[in-house]
Design a protein around this motif. Structure first.
Motif, mmCIF file in Angstrom:
data_model
loop_
_atom_site.group_PDB
_atom_site.id
_atom_site.type_symbol
_atom_site.label_atom_id
_atom_site.label_comp_id
_atom_site.label_asym_id
_atom_site.label_seq_id
_atom_site.Cartn_x
_atom_site.Cartn_y
_atom_site.Cartn_z
ATOM 1 N N GLN A 7 0.697 -1.197 -0.066
ATOM 2 C CA GLN A 7 0.153 -0.062 0.032
ATOM 3 C C GLN A 7 0.843 1.094 -0.093
ATOM 4 O O GLN A 7 0.550 2.258 -0.540
ATOM 5 N N THR A 8 2.065 1.241 0.704
ATOM 6 C CA THR A 8 2.793 2.545 0.640
ATOM 7 C C THR A 8 3.418 2.491 -0.818
ATOM 8 O O THR A 8 3.593 3.868 -1.057
ATOM 9 N N HIS A 11 0.682 4.070 -2.999
ATOM 10 C CA HIS A 11 0.577 5.582 -2.605
ATOM 11 C C HIS A 11 1.812 6.536 -2.954
ATOM 12 O O HIS A 11 1.377 7.483 -3.586
ATOM 13 N N LYS A 14 1.066 6.778 -6.842
ATOM 14 C CA LYS A 14 -0.016 7.766 -7.070
ATOM 15 C C LYS A 14 0.221 9.320 -6.832
ATOM 16 O O LYS A 14 -0.182 10.225 -7.573
ATOM 17 N N ARG A 15 0.916 9.532 -5.608
ATOM 18 C CA ARG A 15 1.182 10.991 -5.220
ATOM 19 C C ARG A 15 2.096 11.417 -6.298
ATOM 20 O O ARG A 15 2.092 12.410 -6.522
#
Length: 346
Positions: A7-8, A11, A14-15
């Protein structure tokens, strides 16, 4: 698969697509307290999570391992692990990284700077020291070599130099290699590795670049190992600070400095032991954590114990540091951890 770590990674991808800047992404992750994963080294040492550096983020955003692939040199192969990213998201990031790299290369103040010791320079912990380029408040440029872990945030270990001015270490190694070898042009090409300690520098030169045994050694320079491939030299140096920068100064061979506290502690360690069938056994259990740490000194390599008794230990070593450092059982690893000149083959 570790879903929390996956998940990290998602993230971060995406960021970056939204921010379009690794620098902005680095600041956001740091402010949010998002760290790299915890991991355990081959020696069993637990490494805590660290803030993501810019270089770590560039590497992460280019890494095909998250697509279930493995990179081997210049080729990419199918892996046996599951993908944690969609191909569409990965492909969306790559052009943005390329565009950011082009803008950086085309900047008005872009300078091409060589770091000839890249891949050859190591600190006393055995970590690679990588190039670092920065600009001061008055526009002055600084070139350094910095330990990999220092770029990621942790504090420097006691007695370990983790940042050195590039020009000074390059000039010292270049002058030495040129003087003792037959390589008058590009002498750094004959250097296979350089290990930097607080009080000395170890230089490995290809033996075929030497004309027999070097006869141009100066005070403070010694040969500590040689074979058909490599000859290892040790040069005594000092690293005084000047204006916030470390300055490398060749020094004379240091005089013995007997540390009475170290010597007394070593003797106390042996008093707590007894010998049985040639093996050391604890005769008296340590009465405190302090004594437990002192007891470890009885299991140091014989040459390390001899040097302590003669006052030839590294200047940075005292009882306080010895109690803080993890002392491995392997004698070669002890010499590296405590800053002794290595005598084993490369």
């Amino acid at each position: 698969m570790n879903e929390a770590e996956a998940q990290t990674v998602r993230h971060i991808f995406k960021r970056y697509c939204e921010l379009k800047s690794v620098h902005a992404l680095e600041r956001e992750l740091r402010d949010a307290g998002i760290l790299s994963k915890y991991w355990t080294s081959l020696r069993g040492k637990v490494m805590e999570g660290l803030p993501f550096s810019r270089s770590a983020l560039f590497h992460l955003l280019r890494n095909p391992v998250y697509l279930g692939l493995i990179r081997l040199k210049q080729e990419v192969h199918e892996g046996e692990h599951r993908a944690i990213l969609e191909q569409e998201l990965f492909d969306k990031v790559q052009p943005q990284l390329d565009a950011q790299a082009r803008r950086h290369r085309a900047g008005p103040n872009r300078r091409v700077v060589r770091y000839p010791l890249t891949g050859k320079l190591f600190d006393a912990n055995g970590e690679h020291m990588t190039p670092s380029f920065s600009r001061g408040s008055k526009g002055k440029h600084y070139r350094n070599y910095v330990s990999a872990s220092l770029q990621q945030g942790p504090k420097s270990a006691a007695g370990i130099t983790q940042r050195v001015p590039a020009s000074e270490i390059e000039n010292l190694v270049r002058e030495f290699a040129s003087r003792v070898s037959n390589a008058k042009k590009r002498p750094l090409d004959k250097v296979t590795s350089v290990h930097l300690h607080y009080d000395r520098i170890q230089i490995d030169l290809a033996s075929d670049a030497l004309n027999g045994t070097p006869s141009k050694l100066e005070s403070g320079e010694t040969i500590v190992f040689e074979n058909k491939q490599v000859t290892r030299f040790a040069i005594a140096i000092s690293l005084p600070k000047r204006g916030g920068q470390r300055t490398i100064v060749p020094s004379q061979i240091r005089k013995p400095r007997i540390d009475k506290t170290l010597v007394a502690s070593l003797r106390k360690a042996h008093q707590m032991l007894k010998m049985q069938k040639g093996l050391p056994l604890v005769k008296r259990a340590p009465a405190s954590l302090h004594e437990s740490k002192i007891l470890r000194m009885a299991f140091l390599a014989p040459d390390i114990q001899r040097d302590i008794m003669k006052g030839l230990q590294p200047p940075s070593l005292n009882l306080q540091r010895l109690k803080q450092v993890h002392v491995p059982l392997c004698w070669d690893e002890q010499r590296s951890a405590l800053g002794w000149v290595e005598t084993a083959a490369p």
